[in-house]
Scaffold this motif. Sequence first.
Motif: not given
Length: 375
Positions: A21-25, A151, A161-164
């Motif tokens: 996930e490039r940002d937050e879910p 999430g 789940l990997r954020c940023h």
Amino acid sequence: MIGLALAWRLAQRGLAVTVLERDEPGGGTSRVGAGMLAPVSEAVFTEQPLLRLGLASARAYPGFVAELEEVTGRDTGYRKSGTLLAARDADEAEWLARELEMRSSLGLGVARLRASEARRLEPALAPALRLALEIPDDHAVDPRKLTRALGDALLRAGGELRCHAKVQALSVEHDHVAGVRLETGEVVGAGHVVVAAGPWSARIGGIPEPDRVPVHPVKGQIMRLHDPSGPGLLTRILRMRTGYVVPRGDGRYVLGATMEERGFDESVTAGAVYELLRDAGELLPGLAELVIDELAVGFRPGTPDNAPAIGPASIPGLSWATGHYRHGILLAPVTAELLGAQLAGEEPAFGELDAAAFAPTRFIPTGSTPITARA
Ligand code: GLY
């Protein structure tokens, strides 16, 4: 929303799955969407495979949210509110009569209401109302609550789940997708990659050209408001020719949305805010008393035929779950089931649907060589 729903379904099947996930879910298009589950309100005569997909997903919704709420203990904001389509003048009443005829010819659940009948159901509607249609099965969910629940459910099912974690490009080895490269340079290996990046999907590097699904951003400006005196102004979703008002049931409302061809322009414009309030206010004058909490811009992932791309690409190791345009929240359950079953090697889910209408490979230009044909 689409990526989280699919990842949850895959993790439940015991597959090892990581969401990058490039940002937050739920921080992209899903954060902005109003959450209407409106296959009947948004039906288009020339898009019947999409209509059937939407109806199948709407039918799956009660079970989908009940399961999510049960495993996470979180509310998803699902409300069986129903929808009213409303006309303000003679022109719009004619338009609505045609809309009624089209839906009736397709066997969809819709009833014609005189203005007085509609105002009995929703007393805050203006006397200017000319005609309304009631669509009892088009409901709504709160996408922000729903993505939080998803999430959580993904983690509980054993997914990661990997954020940023910003994906820069696919990593391709010997004409086979072998993972992705992040902006940091890290390579994340994978037996299979699903692109579910909404309007940003086509921007990912390394996608072999014939396979690139032509996803295109369609800007929407939308606002969130609340009624300081509590709920009650409107109980059903109200749709007009130019927009909609979605009540959350607790005194909060979402008023949307513009449709603009402006690429990824994030500006909120005075003209859009004025027109949204003017048009909805003519039908629902009480809107003027609400407090504006948020003005937001989102980007719908449009495709040339308005239908999503769900399924494998021609290059092995890659699938798409994108291009859901105006219907991403609605289509999440059916997309997750269709692709989840496919990736797990199960019998096709929703066998009655025309899966070819959503095959990502339909966008491969005639005459170009798909990767599988080269191998
Ligand atoms: N589905 C509503 C919108 O895209 O504005």
